[in-house]
Design a protein around this motif. Structure first.
Motif, PDB file in Angstrom:
ATOM      1  N   ILE A 134       0.823  -1.208   0.000  1.00  0.00           N
ATOM      2  CA  ILE A 134       0.000   0.000   0.000  1.00  0.00           C
ATOM      3  C   ILE A 134       0.857   1.258   0.000  1.00  0.00           C
ATOM      4  N   LEU A 135       1.802   1.350   0.944  1.00  0.00           N
ATOM      5  CA  LEU A 135       2.621   2.562   1.063  1.00  0.00           C
ATOM      6  C   LEU A 135       3.492   2.787  -0.165  1.00  0.00           C
ATOM      7  N   ASN A 136       4.081   1.701  -0.682  1.00  0.00           N
ATOM      8  CA  ASN A 136       4.997   1.825  -1.801  1.00  0.00           C
ATOM      9  C   ASN A 136       4.296   2.346  -3.053  1.00  0.00           C
ATOM     10  N   ASN A 137       3.171   1.736  -3.398  1.00  0.00           N
ATOM     11  CA  ASN A 137       2.488   2.165  -4.614  1.00  0.00           C
ATOM     12  C   ASN A 137       1.780   3.499  -4.424  1.00  0.00           C
ATOM     13  N   ALA A 138       1.338   3.798  -3.194  1.00  0.00           N
ATOM     14  CA  ALA A 138       0.740   5.107  -2.922  1.00  0.00           C
ATOM     15  C   ALA A 138       1.771   6.207  -3.159  1.00  0.00           C
ATOM     16  N   ALA A 139       3.018   5.961  -2.732  1.00  0.00           N
ATOM     17  CA  ALA A 139       4.083   6.944  -2.923  1.00  0.00           C
ATOM     18  C   ALA A 139       4.369   7.164  -4.405  1.00  0.00           C
ATOM     19  N   PHE A 140       4.437   6.073  -5.181  1.00  0.00           N
ATOM     20  CA  PHE A 140       4.688   6.195  -6.613  1.00  0.00           C
ATOM     21  C   PHE A 140       3.558   6.932  -7.320  1.00  0.00           C
ATOM     22  N   ALA A 187      -1.189  -6.148  -2.540  1.00  0.00           N
ATOM     23  CA  ALA A 187      -1.871  -4.966  -1.994  1.00  0.00           C
ATOM     24  C   ALA A 187      -1.413  -3.681  -2.684  1.00  0.00           C
ATOM     25  N   THR A 188      -0.445  -3.795  -3.591  1.00  0.00           N
ATOM     26  CA  THR A 188      -0.081  -2.617  -4.390  1.00  0.00           C
ATOM     27  C   THR A 188      -1.283  -2.058  -5.141  1.00  0.00           C
ATOM     28  N   SER A 189      -2.269  -2.933  -5.448  1.00  0.00           N
ATOM     29  CA  SER A 189      -3.467  -2.471  -6.158  1.00  0.00           C
ATOM     30  C   SER A 189      -4.287  -1.505  -5.307  1.00  0.00           C
ATOM     31  N   ILE A 190      -4.123  -1.566  -3.986  1.00  0.00           N
ATOM     32  CA  ILE A 190      -4.813  -0.633  -3.099  1.00  0.00           C
ATOM     33  C   ILE A 190      -4.058   0.689  -3.041  1.00  0.00           C
ATOM     34  N   GLY A 191      -2.744   0.622  -3.238  1.00  0.00           N
ATOM     35  CA  GLY A 191      -1.912   1.809  -3.103  1.00  0.00           C
ATOM     36  C   GLY A 191      -2.234   2.910  -4.095  1.00  0.00           C
ATOM     37  N   ALA A 192      -2.609   2.536  -5.326  1.00  0.00           N
ATOM     38  CA  ALA A 192      -2.880   3.548  -6.355  1.00  0.00           C
ATOM     39  C   ALA A 192      -4.025   4.487  -5.963  1.00  0.00           C
ATOM     40  N   PRO A 193      -5.222   3.971  -5.600  1.00  0.00           N
ATOM     41  CA  PRO A 193      -6.276   4.894  -5.184  1.00  0.00           C
ATOM     42  C   PRO A 193      -5.930   5.657  -3.910  1.00  0.00           C
ATOM     43  N   VAL A 194      -5.140   5.059  -3.018  1.00  0.00           N
ATOM     44  CA  VAL A 194      -4.708   5.781  -1.815  1.00  0.00           C
ATOM     45  C   VAL A 194      -3.832   6.967  -2.203  1.00  0.00           C
ATOM     46  N   GLY A 195      -2.902   6.731  -3.135  1.00  0.00           N
ATOM     47  CA  GLY A 195      -2.046   7.812  -3.617  1.00  0.00           C
ATOM     48  C   GLY A 195      -2.832   8.908  -4.309  1.00  0.00           C
ATOM     49  N   LEU A 203       6.669   8.101   2.655  1.00  0.00           N
ATOM     50  CA  LEU A 203       5.874   6.877   2.494  1.00  0.00           C
ATOM     51  C   LEU A 203       6.701   5.736   1.912  1.00  0.00           C
ATOM     52  N   ILE A 204       7.490   6.037   0.877  1.00  0.00           N
ATOM     53  CA  ILE A 204       8.253   4.964   0.239  1.00  0.00           C
ATOM     54  C   ILE A 204       9.388   4.488   1.148  1.00  0.00           C
ATOM     55  N   ALA A 205       9.960   5.397   1.937  1.00  0.00           N
ATOM     56  CA  ALA A 205      10.989   4.986   2.887  1.00  0.00           C
ATOM     57  C   ALA A 205      10.384   4.089   3.964  1.00  0.00           C
ATOM     58  N   LEU A 206       9.211   4.471   4.458  1.00  0.00           N
ATOM     59  CA  LEU A 206       8.542   3.676   5.489  1.00  0.00           C
ATOM     60  C   LEU A 206       8.122   2.306   4.956  1.00  0.00           C
ATOM     61  N   THR A 223     -12.501  -1.481  -9.765  1.00  0.00           N
ATOM     62  CA  THR A 223     -11.184  -2.130  -9.831  1.00  0.00           C
ATOM     63  C   THR A 223     -10.672  -2.469  -8.436  1.00  0.00           C
ATOM     64  N   LEU A 224     -10.813  -1.520  -7.519  1.00  0.00           N
ATOM     65  CA  LEU A 224     -10.341  -1.715  -6.153  1.00  0.00           C
ATOM     66  C   LEU A 224     -11.062  -2.891  -5.487  1.00  0.00           C
ATOM     67  N   VAL A 225     -12.388  -2.928  -5.632  1.00  0.00           N
ATOM     68  CA  VAL A 225     -13.196  -3.958  -4.962  1.00  0.00           C
ATOM     69  C   VAL A 225     -12.862  -5.357  -5.494  1.00  0.00           C
ATOM     70  N   VAL A 226     -12.879  -5.507  -6.829  1.00  0.00           N
ATOM     71  CA  VAL A 226     -12.669  -6.850  -7.391  1.00  0.00           C
ATOM     72  C   VAL A 226     -11.229  -7.314  -7.209  1.00  0.00           C
ATOM     73  N   SER A 227     -10.273  -6.386  -7.244  1.00  0.00           N
ATOM     74  CA  SER A 227      -8.882  -6.774  -7.016  1.00  0.00           C
ATOM     75  C   SER A 227      -8.703  -7.291  -5.598  1.00  0.00           C
ATOM     76  N   LEU A 228      -9.340  -6.626  -4.646  1.00  0.00           N
ATOM     77  CA  LEU A 228      -9.266  -7.062  -3.255  1.00  0.00           C
ATOM     78  C   LEU A 228      -9.879  -8.449  -3.080  1.00  0.00           C
ATOM     79  N   LEU A 229     -11.003  -8.688  -3.757  1.00  0.00           N
ATOM     80  CA  LEU A 229     -11.638 -10.003  -3.677  1.00  0.00           C
ATOM     81  C   LEU A 229     -10.705 -11.085  -4.212  1.00  0.00           C
ATOM     82  N   GLY A 230     -10.115 -10.816  -5.368  1.00  0.00           N
ATOM     83  CA  GLY A 230      -9.196 -11.791  -5.961  1.00  0.00           C
ATOM     84  C   GLY A 230      -8.006 -12.070  -5.063  1.00  0.00           C
ATOM     85  N   LEU A 231      -7.447 -11.010  -4.486  1.00  0.00           N
ATOM     86  CA  LEU A 231      -6.281 -11.164  -3.624  1.00  0.00           C
ATOM     87  C   LEU A 231      -6.623 -11.911  -2.339  1.00  0.00           C
ATOM     88  N   ALA A 232      -7.781 -11.575  -1.749  1.00  0.00           N
ATOM     89  CA  ALA A 232      -8.142 -12.124  -0.444  1.00  0.00           C
ATOM     90  C   ALA A 232      -8.374 -13.629  -0.488  1.00  0.00           C
TER      91      ALA A 232
END
Length: 446
Positions: A51-57, A180-188, A211-214, A305-314
């Motif tokens: 989440i943090l990594n992709n949100a930062a990008f 969980a990188t798929s969650i990071g994009a909408p967070v960013g 964020l990316i350092a953390l 996209t966020l919802v279905v990606s989370l379902l697939g990952l979970a």
């Protein structure tokens, strides 16, 4: 419900109990089973990282950087942004592989991966922050490259944790954590709305850098300390040329399954990126929506996209571990991706695009959940015995990055040549079929 799907964790005893342990439940690092707390610590750490990594990008690279280029008055900002991202992607294509190989040879009391992740976290953070300081195409490119050097020093050694430390029967679950990188994009994107166009816009670059350092440092804080590699055996007769020879691609002999997985990974990633990265243009140029209507549609699509990606990952990762199978989820993921693309062929409307996002997004989430686990499982036993898994992880990431680089160019050439997206859709379907076939062709992994 969630507890039910993670019930297989109950098969783990406390750290150190080996009497009745399944061989797949043994950690390569310690030779002992993992406790439930170990599994959860790694899973939570990887989810936070994703989440943090992709949100930062997304915040710094995809939103603030293009606006910063315009604000500082660079001539032809579109071309400048293209140069910056293209050159950086080219560097990223190889540096992850090199860092992974060199980390295999790292000797320290902190382990062979931890020092790379620690230093890389600061380098990546400084690189992203620097994007808000410089004002020329050259200097911004160098700053982004600096970030890429750090990012790959975090990413490749961290992925190697799965091979070095994780028991085989939880790799699918932990691989889903990276998804969980798929969650990071909408967070960013959400965070960017507070900085974009404001007088304090450049503060956003500081936030992204932090964020990316953390994202790397938190993993080191949450996960158990890596075993020391200070006394690792490095061949004394190895020359400088021998060290450089280790940077050559893995030998084909004994690694057929590994290369099949790499080919499948490259093709599936290419297939998905060919369409997903062009959704805005598909809405505007293929369906004929206005800019405002397309923007509204994109907001709705991002939620789907966020919802279905989370379902697939979970569900995909834990089920993969429970069935002790990687290829079955990949096959289902590819099938859903194809059904989604067929939706674009059948319905030239927003509903057709929604069908694609829901079906293909679900399929991609299912695939992504087991992607890293599959690529770890096909690493030859010899490489695991010789402690050179970082080299294989890095090479696998190289094929992943190559797919993301080639896909936009392929779509652009097809649309330019034909004036439509029809062949792009068919090309995506064929590419998914071939990529899935390569993965199903793997012999020694279920």
């Amino acid at each position: 419900m969630l507890k039910k799907h993670f019930r297989f964790f109950d098969s783990f005893g406390t750290q150190g109990s080996t009497a009745t342990a399944d061989p797949d439940a043994i950690s390569p690092e310690t030779g002992k089973p993992w406790s439930k707390s170990y599994v959860w610590r790694f899973l939570i750490a990887f989810v936070i990282y994703g989440i943090l990594n992709n949100a930062a990008f997304t915040l710094n690279g995809a939103v603030l950087l293009p606006q910063h280029i315009k604000d500082v008055g660079i001539v032809n900002p579109t071309a400048a942004y293209g140069i910056i991202t293209s050159v950086t992607s080219l560097v990223s294509l190889f540096v992850g592989y090199i860092w992974g190989t060199l980390s295999d040879k790292t000797r320290s009391r902190f382990g062979k991966r931890t020092p790379w992740i620690f230093v890389g976290s600061f380098v990546a953070g400084i690189g992203l922050y620097s994007l808000g300081i410089f004002e020329s195409t050259t200097s911004l490119t160098l700053a982004y490259i600096f970030n890429t050097l750090g990012q790959n020093a975090i990413q490749t050694p961290m992925y190697a944790f799965l091979a070095d430390r994780a028991p085989k029967n939880v790799r699918g679950t932990l691989s889903a954590g990276f998804g969980a990188t798929s969650i990071g994009a909408p967070v960013g994107q959400f965070i960017s709305s507070y900085f974009l166009g404001q007088s304090f816009q450049n503060t956003g670059f500081i936030v992204g850098g932090v964020l990316i350092a953390l994202s790397g440092l938190i993993v080191l804080l949450i996960t158990p300390r890596e075993k020391s590699s200070k006394d690792a055996v490095i061949p004394k007769e190895e020359s400088v040329l021998g060290v450089f020879a280790t940077l050559l691609p893995p030998k084909m002999h004994g690694a057929h399954d590994f290369y099949k997985a790499c080919a499948g990974r490259f093709l599936v990633m290419t297939s998905y990126t060919m369409i997903f990265q062009y959704l805005l243009y598909i809405l505007e140029n293929h369906i004929g929506l206005s800019v405002l209507a397309a923007a509204r549609a994109m907001n709705k699509l991002s939620i789907f996209t966020l919802v279905v990606s989370l379902l697939g990952l979970a569900f995909s990762g834990p089920i993969s571990d429970r069935l002790k199978a990687r290829k079955i989820p990949v096959a289902f993921g590819g099938m859903f991706m194809i059904f989604g693309t067929v939706s674009l062929l059948l319905f030239k409307s927003v509903n057709g695009v929604i069908g694609y996002v829901v079906l293909a997004g679900l399929g991609y989430g299912i695939y992504l959940a087991v992607d890293m686990a599959l690529n770890i499982d096909v690493i030859p036993a010899e490489a695991k015995e010789n402690k050179t898994t970082g080299k294989y992880v890095g090479f696998g990431n190289l094929t992943n990055t190559a797919g993301q680089m080639i896909a936009p160019a392929a779509t652009s050439m097809i649309v330019t040549a034909t004036g439509s997206y029809g062949l792009v859709f068919w090309g995506s379907i064929i590419t998914t079929l071939v990529g899935t076939a390569f993965i199903l062709w793997i012999k020694h992994v279920k």
